[in-house]
Design an enzyme around this catalytic site. Sequence first.
Site, short mmCIF file in Angstrom:
data_model
loop_
_atom_site.label_atom_id
_atom_site.label_comp_id
_atom_site.label_asym_id
_atom_site.label_seq_id
_atom_site.Cartn_x
_atom_site.Cartn_y
_atom_site.Cartn_z
N LYS A 1 0.84 -1.18 0.00
CA LYS A 1 0.00 0.00 0.00
C LYS A 1 0.89 1.25 0.00
O LYS A 1 2.05 1.13 0.40
CB LYS A 1 -0.93 -0.01 1.21
CG LYS A 1 -0.24 0.37 2.54
CD LYS A 1 -1.23 0.89 3.56
CE LYS A 1 -0.51 1.69 4.59
NZ LYS A 1 -1.20 2.36 5.60
N GLU B 1 -3.03 4.60 17.91
CA GLU B 1 -1.57 4.60 18.02
C GLU B 1 -1.17 5.66 19.04
O GLU B 1 -1.85 6.69 19.15
CB GLU B 1 -0.93 4.99 16.68
CG GLU B 1 -1.29 4.09 15.52
CD GLU B 1 -0.84 4.71 14.20
OE1 GLU B 1 0.17 4.25 13.66
OE2 GLU B 1 -1.50 5.65 13.72
N HIS C 1 -1.62 -5.41 5.49
CA HIS C 1 -0.96 -6.34 6.42
C HIS C 1 -1.86 -6.72 7.60
O HIS C 1 -1.61 -7.72 8.26
CB HIS C 1 0.40 -5.80 6.88
CG HIS C 1 0.34 -4.68 7.85
ND1 HIS C 1 0.35 -3.37 7.48
CD2 HIS C 1 0.28 -4.69 9.20
CE1 HIS C 1 0.29 -2.62 8.55
NE2 HIS C 1 0.24 -3.39 9.62
N LYS D 1 -2.71 -10.76 10.14
CA LYS D 1 -2.70 -10.98 11.59
C LYS D 1 -3.50 -12.22 11.94
O LYS D 1 -4.61 -12.41 11.43
CB LYS D 1 -3.26 -9.75 12.32
CG LYS D 1 -2.33 -8.55 12.26
CD LYS D 1 -2.91 -7.36 12.98
CE LYS D 1 -2.06 -6.13 12.78
NZ LYS D 1 -0.90 -6.04 13.64
N HIS E 1 -7.15 -0.48 6.38
CA HIS E 1 -7.22 -1.37 7.55
C HIS E 1 -8.61 -1.41 8.20
O HIS E 1 -9.15 -2.48 8.48
CB HIS E 1 -6.20 -0.96 8.60
CG HIS E 1 -4.80 -0.85 8.08
ND1 HIS E 1 -4.28 -1.73 7.17
CD2 HIS E 1 -3.81 0.04 8.34
CE1 HIS E 1 -3.03 -1.39 6.90
NE2 HIS E 1 -2.73 -0.31 7.59
P1 NDP Z 1 11.85 3.57 1.80
O1 NDP Z 1 11.91 4.93 1.21
O2 NDP Z 1 12.57 3.32 3.09
O3 NDP Z 1 12.43 2.51 0.76
C1 NDP Z 1 12.00 2.49 -0.57
C2 NDP Z 1 12.86 1.56 -1.39
O4 NDP Z 1 12.47 1.76 -2.74
C3 NDP Z 1 14.35 1.80 -1.29
O5 NDP Z 1 15.03 0.57 -1.34
C4 NDP Z 1 14.64 2.62 -2.55
O6 NDP Z 1 15.90 2.33 -3.09
C5 NDP Z 1 13.60 2.10 -3.50
N1 NDP Z 1 13.25 3.19 -4.44
C6 NDP Z 1 12.58 4.32 -4.17
N2 NDP Z 1 12.44 5.06 -5.28
C7 NDP Z 1 13.06 4.40 -6.26
C8 NDP Z 1 13.28 4.65 -7.62
N3 NDP Z 1 12.82 5.76 -8.23
N4 NDP Z 1 13.97 3.74 -8.30
C9 NDP Z 1 14.44 2.66 -7.71
N5 NDP Z 1 14.28 2.36 -6.42
C10 NDP Z 1 13.58 3.22 -5.71
O7 NDP Z 1 10.31 3.20 1.89
P2 NDP Z 1 9.62 2.09 2.80
O8 NDP Z 1 10.46 0.88 2.83
O9 NDP Z 1 9.24 2.69 4.08
O10 NDP Z 1 8.27 1.83 2.02
C11 NDP Z 1 8.23 1.18 0.74
C12 NDP Z 1 6.77 1.12 0.31
O11 NDP Z 1 6.03 0.36 1.26
C13 NDP Z 1 6.10 2.49 0.26
O12 NDP Z 1 5.18 2.51 -0.79
C14 NDP Z 1 5.38 2.57 1.60
O13 NDP Z 1 4.25 3.41 1.52
C15 NDP Z 1 4.98 1.12 1.80
N6 NDP Z 1 4.81 0.76 3.19
C16 NDP Z 1 5.80 0.94 4.10
C17 NDP Z 1 5.62 0.56 5.41
C18 NDP Z 1 6.71 0.70 6.43
O14 NDP Z 1 6.50 0.27 7.57
N7 NDP Z 1 7.86 1.27 6.07
C19 NDP Z 1 4.34 -0.02 5.87
C20 NDP Z 1 3.36 -0.18 4.83
C21 NDP Z 1 3.61 0.21 3.54
P3 NDP Z 1 17.24 2.97 -2.52
O15 NDP Z 1 17.44 2.34 -1.17
O16 NDP Z 1 18.25 2.56 -3.45
O17 NDP Z 1 16.97 4.44 -2.44
#
Ligand code: NDP
Length: 489
Positions: free
Chosen positions: A146, A214, A176, A180, A238
């Site tokens: 999401k 939260e 997610h 659960k 959710h």
């Molecule tokens: P982050 O910003 O921490 O990580 C995103 C990842 O995507 C990184 O590995 C980044 O690569 C890669 N990325 C981003 N933009 C590009 C691009 N243009 N080209 C290639 N790679 C790219 O985000 P999150 O891990 O927090 O979240 C990821 C997704 O999951 C989002 O859509 C978020 O909304 C969703 N999400 C996150 C949750 C969480 O708990 N974090 C919970 C629920 C959903 P690089 O490391 O090389 O920059």
Amino acid sequence: MSIPMHQACDFVLFGAKGDLAMRKLFPALFQLDKANLLNPKSKIIGVARTEHDQAGFVEAVKETLDRFLKAGEMSDAEWQRFAARLDYVQVDMTKPEDFKKISAKLDASRVMVNYLATPPSVFGDICKNLSSAELINEQTRIVLEKPIGHDLASSKVINDTVATYFKEDRIYRIDHYLGKETVQNLLALRFANNLFGSQWHNSAIDHVQITVSETVGLEGRWSYYDKVGQMRDMVQNHLLQLLCMVAMNPPSKLDADSIRDEKVRVLKALHPITSENVTKRAVRGQYAAGSINGSAVVGYAQEDGAQKANSNTETFVSLRVNVDNWRWAGVPFYLRTGKRMPAKMTEIVIVYKNNPHFIFDPKQRDIVNNRLVIRLQPEEGIRLHVVTKQLDLQQGMNLQNRALNLNFGEDDPNHRTPDAYERLLLESMVGDQSLFVRRDEIEASWAWCDQLIDAWKEVGDEVKPYNAGTWGPIGSIALIERDGRSWHE
Ligand code: NDP
């Protein structure tokens, strides 16, 4: 019935260096391996932009496991086995030529499961480039995180793009909460127990409450969150998914489409909240300064990264929702969710109707109230409040409200409740879509939410302040008390 061992997979994790992957997905994959639930031949291929050699990536995963697993949860032998599955490819998701590097890691005997832990803005590029590198076949699956859009129109764009490359039965959209254990337990509770199944309708149930609260605030995400708000971030996915699990009719079979057909029917039966009824049915709030667990905290407008003092973005929503069908006619569903609340919890409360005639001391009428409390967090469990007589000669026929308690953690001191992601990652590899959200579910849910968000705009609704550490604005209490009911605390 245990899950049969699935076919070997190439689990390709896009965004492998991101917060979600490191904090949740690698620990979940490790736990699956430790529990012997991963096919021995399955591989995990991390894909990200960051430059890394294989050893550097494996070391980064080791660090994250050391950090997020509990002490003693990973032996050296377990780590060595898991590490042997890991591989890494540096890819710019926008460059088609980079996808050839992924191709070199795959094996035709394994099913490719692509997990997109990236912003949705790159979903399209990833699909297109997988396709042009000829990596998509009839078996290839895609798992999407999401948010799938921020309204109906944008979710359709994402769904259309992904559908160009993948059929619906290969698309796994994550919510997610559905992973659960207690949410899945709702199916067992409702459909395996005649005691509850036979009393799951408007003749027996007075109303339902769903709370997702939260204690945290924005945690440095102000600029992202201010464009989204609690309605889009929590209710659209959710809370409406939990409502569906409570309100759906029994599916004819326990398969993905039978369950999801019933959930879509609920979403389509939600009574619209429009500019006509929004002020009576919905409350938006925004936290002001206050205190959480005895520590002072700042208000929304003073959070790190806050860019304006007068934002109208809500951090709290409560709703009175009706489901327009025979089963639920006249049974309101009260939903509330917020940040900076007094406690972190997710709870569904089914409040039963009282008997038509009361023969006990009228002063005791208030304690006579059967409630079924289904708690998803912090601890997962089910509590049934029943009325009994006090066991005391002095007390005569005095009543008391006691709870029958099913606390899953207490049954076995060594029990570990699996994280939701463990279940979902496993199901994506097994190929069972029951716990994933189908396109028509997401779109029905956005259609209902869009109407409500538009109604707030039409009436010029302003967020109501509430102090951090309280259960939201006063209007949220009024929303339920107006009906002669109160929030379950
Ligand atoms: P982050 O910003 O921490 O990580 C995103 C990842 O995507 C990184 O590995 C980044 O690569 C890669 N990325 C981003 N933009 C590009 C691009 N243009 N080209 C290639 N790679 C790219 O985000 P999150 O891990 O927090 O979240 C990821 C997704 O999951 C989002 O859509 C978020 O909304 C969703 N999400 C996150 C949750 C969480 O708990 N974090 C919970 C629920 C959903 P690089 O490391 O090389 O920059």
